[in-house]
Design an enzyme around this catalytic site. Structure first.
Site, PDB file in Angstrom:
ATOM      1  N   GLU A  35       2.814   4.626  -4.331  1.00  5.46           N
ATOM      2  CA  GLU A  35       2.882   5.408  -5.580  1.00  5.46           C
ATOM      3  C   GLU A  35       4.241   6.101  -5.797  1.00  5.46           C
ATOM      4  OE1 GLU A  35      -0.920   4.142  -4.774  1.00  5.46           O
ATOM      5  OE2 GLU A  35       0.249   5.427  -3.440  1.00  5.46           O
ATOM      6  N   ASP A  71       0.844  -1.191   0.000  1.00  5.89           N
ATOM      7  CA  ASP A  71       0.000   0.000   0.000  1.00  5.89           C
ATOM      8  C   ASP A  71       0.882   1.245   0.000  1.00  5.89           C
ATOM      9  OD1 ASP A  71      -2.334   1.445   0.034  1.00  5.89           O
ATOM     10  OD2 ASP A  71      -2.791   1.091   2.147  1.00  5.89           O
ATOM     11  N   ASP A 124      -9.002   2.984  -2.782  1.00  5.15           N
ATOM     12  CA  ASP A 124     -10.047   3.573  -1.933  1.00  5.15           C
ATOM     13  C   ASP A 124     -11.274   3.989  -2.732  1.00  5.15           C
ATOM     14  OD1 ASP A 124      -8.100   3.217  -0.053  1.00  5.15           O
ATOM     15  OD2 ASP A 124      -7.586   5.335   0.130  1.00  5.15           O
TER      16      ASP A 124
END
Length: 873
Positions: free
Chosen positions: A447, A444, A523
């Site tokens: 990026e 997670d 999300d």
């Protein structure tokens, strides 16, 4: 900064984390001010006229006045071209420089002073001014790339490399797909799409772009053919798409077009042509075969940010067990860490994590751990990373200072996964997770994210990366950061447990990420629009070579209504990654939290997923062998069907099933577009002929699912064994299917079993590859008197099941429009599908929930009558 960001930024000043995020953003801006030289004057450039050629294997080099173009056709028809000397390597996406050049493809003169390379599957033509066309063997132009444009910095006027623009034209009827995970998809309408992996800072819906995974990969489908175009460049960029329009009457067509602008890096492209299946296989060959998840990872999984303690985990798992609900894995989020610090455990909340993992494992439930890349500055992992290599493991700026950002643990450093030494170090750290009893991992915040009240929530663009020794800054390294992290985790897990396939999936990534696992939606907002976006993401990523993905069922940050939750659960049951997940502030996602009706229907949904799990195993192994995604658009087998190209609310699950999820609030029926052929409604048994559009019932708890006539697929039986389910082909036709059983925990390929299904007189027969009749097959979809002419007897050695076809079926009676039979008695169903009575050995028809319509027969082993028609003896 827009108004929304301004409001968020002001609000965050009031929290300690918000103030730290403000300081991090200001620090990053100062870093960029020091490390990035502003762009100055630039000089525009185009290739100019062609001046000469140089033949090479598979193609050649064409020299223009102000550039040179390399063209190569590889074995299998993959086309590569690169401007300004760009070659296939180095590349984070393409393995080994791509396929070998096709020795039969040669550079030869073309009309108008141009040149061309002709191969068996594709022709590439280059004009004397640098326009490039990709043509089918029949001469149809699939893609026309106009001469590119560069903006080169004038010497002494500023920093940075050349920016460039490439415009391409496609057929007027073409549709665009791909570009990674796009909530607007799967069909990409007119608009601008950014190529920069981005955390959208909260829940997202169909209008949010970009998202976590962006790829410069276009899949273009037109009447003339299908092709994939991949611009192998990791820099920040934007794509503008415009669909074409066919001229009315004798009017001229307006072609569709794509315009790509990138801020730097090489201008190079790969193109694959052929059927969708051939294109997918070529893409997997180019960028790597998808990883096969462990068998358990194809079952239902439950995650939550906010379990809080081992006791809560036990309570949730016990809730599933007490209700007889299938559960394969539980995912622990950052709250199980000590202070949110990666590779740690909160010993108060989870005093014996290995013991918990062993306890759950004994019940068939695995534990999966979140792993974030950001490392808390000053902790033990950070200290160990500082000892890696001459400069440590972490990203630094142009002056050699460690780049820090703000994430969940506080001030953090970021490992540079583009450094092989750092990947090797990071991979060893997963040993701690394995010792805690974890069986899988989800990456997670990769990026990567640094909290920011405004602007890009990532590292400074001037931050330096090793980039496998080539060196560069974050403008080039950002989009491949998560890909390199996935590689570090995968390779580390393989070294630590070489006999087991790792289970790893990642929120962010780039082309080639399928080699190391899959992804999930991130999300997604808890809304009906978020539900629709979930399907778009899975379809789009599958076309970009990432077959294992799925959404957070119910959405991440909100509290879905019981209806929305159930519909999302129904959709998730037919997607590769089937996982519920929610934020710490959102409502729970256990099925029983939504009331007894939802719990009852959810039990059926989860049971159906378990029944189909062997089919998902087959699809996973087929994806590795062929590149074909599990979840495919309806046009997969018929890209020439324009109506299917525009259908975005249904999908194919492999070759055998068509799934039409309910994506609208309050709907209890929905229209379904069918591809060519016969399709059986798996709920009612009714047969429908395609191409057509049909209206099907879809009450809560039932997603319309249709089976292709003649298909064979593996299913899990009630006793836990794996059996075969076959759907009768149309009369005069045959069918078949492929089954690959789970080879175990290792890397075995699995043995391929091929089956055929055909009519043999009045019975349906399933045979193996050697021609031997297979026993114990459930045959469904038989209709009419002839289907039961041998009622009460074994047929061709196959299992007889009361209430279905002689060759087998599901017990409990025939479906709507089908004849019931069996030993002793058989249920009779009317056109509505409701039970209408049964014929027994003593004869006669007894009332059930209704009555069969006049002329609908039903019979058992003894004599009887059904509304005036005699039951056969």
């Amino acid at each position: 900064m827009d108004g929304r960001e301004l409001v968020r930024a002001v609000k965050e000043i009031g929290t300690a984390r918000g103030r730290r995020a403000w300081r991090a953003v200001l620090r990053h801006r100062r870093t960029d001010a020091e490390g990035l030289v502003p762009r100055g004057a630039e000089r525009a450039r185009v290739p100019g006229p062609l001046e000469g050629t140089e033949p090479r294997p598979g193609g050649g080099v064409l020299r223009f006045a102000r550039s040179r173009l390399t063209v190569r056709v590889g074995v299998g028809g993959a086309v590569f071209w690169g401007w300004d000397g760009a070659g296939p390597e180095p590349s984070y996406a393409v393995l080994g420089g791509g396929p070998e050049p096709d020795p039969r493809a040669v550079l030869e003169p073309d009309t108008g002073g141009g040149w061309r390379v002709v191969s068996e599957r594709v022709t590439v033509a280059v004009s004397r001014h640098g326009a490039l066309e990709v043509r089918t063997p029949g001469g149809a132009v699939l893609r026309r790339e106009l001469p590119p444009r560069w903006w080169d910095p004038v010497e002494g006027a500023g920093g940075g490399g050349s920016r460039w623009l490439q415009r391409a034209e496609v057929q007027a009827d073409a549709r665009f797909f791909g570009l990674g995970g796009r909530a607007r998809g799967p069909r990409l309408r007119d608009g601008e799409y950014r190529l920069w992996n981005t955390d959208p800072k909260g829940g997202f819906g169909p209008d949010t772009d970009p998202l976590y995974i962006t790829m410069p990969v276009q899949v273009v489908v037109a009447d003339a053919g299908t092709h994939l175009a991949f611009y192998d460049n990791t820099w920040d960029g934007r794509v503008v798409l415009r669909e074409g329009e066919e001229g009315a009457g004798s009017g001229a067509d307006r072609p569709g077009w794509s315009e790509l602008r990138l801020e730097g890096g090489p201008l190079r492209c790969w193109v694959l042509v052929g059927t969708p299946a051939r294109v997918a296989q070529g893409w997997a060959g180019l960028t790597g075969a998808p990883a096969v998840p462990p068998e358990w990872a194809l079952g239902y999984q439950h995650a939550r940010w906010g379990f809080g303690s081992a006791a809560e985990v036990r309570r949730v798992v016990a809730g599933y067990a007490e209700r007889g609900l299938a559960l394969s894995a539980v995912h622990l989020d950052i709250d199980h860490y000590d202070g949110h610090r990666v590779f740690t455990v909160d010993r108060e909340a989870f005093p014996d994590l290995p013991g918990l993992a062993g306890e759950l494992g004994a019940a068939g439930v695995r534990l999966v751990s979140i792993v974030d890349p950001a490392v808390k500055a000053g902790d033990a992992v950070h200290a160990a990373g500082l000892e890696v290599g001459p400069h440590g493991a972490f990203v630094r700026d142009g002056k050699g200072r460690e780049v820090r950002g703000e994430v969940w643990p506080g001030e953090c450093a970021y490992p540079d996964f583009t450094d092989p030494a750092v990947r090797e170090w990071w991979g060893r750290l997963y040993g701690e997770r394995l010792a805690q009893g974890f069986s899988g991992f989800w990456h997670d915040m990769n990026e990567p994210v640094s909290f920011a009240p405004w602007g890009d929530a990532t590292l400074p663009r001037s931050a330096r990366h090793v980039l496998e020794g080539a060196g560069g800054d974050h403008r080039e390294g950002h989009n491949v950061y998560a890909l390199a992290m996935a590689r570090a985790g995968w390779e580390g897990l393989v070294r630590l447990r070489p006999a087991e396939r790792p289970f790893l999936f990642s929120r962010s990534g780039w082309a080639g990420m399928q080699r190391y696992g899959g992804t999930w939606s991130g999300d997604v907002e808890s809304s009906w629009e978020g539900l629709r976006a979930s399907l778009a993401l899975v379809l789009g990523l599958g076309l970009c070579g990432v077959p294992y993905s799925g959404p957070d069922v119910g959405g991440f940050g909100g509290s879905p209504s019981p209806e929305l939750y159930l519909r999302w659960l129904e959709l998730g049951a037919y997607l590769p990654l089937f996982r519920t997940h929610s934020a710490i502030w959102a409502g729970r996602r256990e099925p029983w939290e939504f009331g007894p009706e939802v719990e009852r229907e959810a039990a059926r949904v989860l049971a159906e997923r378990e029944r189909l799990r062997p089919y998902f195993v087959t699809l996973a192994h087929l994806a590795r062998r062929t590149g074909a995604p599990y979840v495919r658009p309806l046009w997969w087998g018929a890209p020439e069907d324009r109506r299917l190209r525009d259908c975005e609310d249904a999908f194919l699950l492999g070759d055998a099933l068509l799934v039409a999820p309910v994506l609208e609030c309050g709907a209890d029926r929905r229209a379904v577009r069918l591809p060519r052929g016969r399709w059986y409604d798996t709920a009612t048994g009714a047969a429908h002929e395609g191409p057509a559009q049909v209206l099907l019932d879809a009450p809560p708890g039932r997603t319309p699912v249709l089976a292709r006539a003649g298909s064979v697929l593996p299913v899990r039986r009630a006793d836990g064994s794996v059996g075969l389910e076959a759907w009768a082909p149309a009369r005069g036709r045959t069918g078949g299917g492929v089954v690959i059983r789970d080879p175990g925990a290792g890397f075995g390929a699995g043995e391929v079993e091929r089956y055929t299904v055909r009519w043999a007189g009045e019975a349906v027969v399933v045979a193996d590859e050697a021609g031997g009749v297979v026993s114990g097959v459930e045959v469904r979809g038989c209709r009419g008197w002839t289907a039961v002419a041998l009622a009460g007897r074994e047929v061709a050695g196959q299992r007889r099941v009361d209430g279905q076809c002689p060759a087998g079926g599901v017990g409990g009676g025939a479906r709507s429009g089908e004849l019931g039979w069996g030993a002793g008695r058989a249920l009779v169903f009317g056109a509505s599908g409701r039970s209408s009575g049964w014929c027994g050995a003593a004869g006669g028809v007894r009332d059930g929930q209704g009555r069969a319509r006049s002329g609908e027969p039903g019979w058992g082993a003894g004599p009887g009558r059904a509304l005036g028609r005699e039951c056969p003896p």
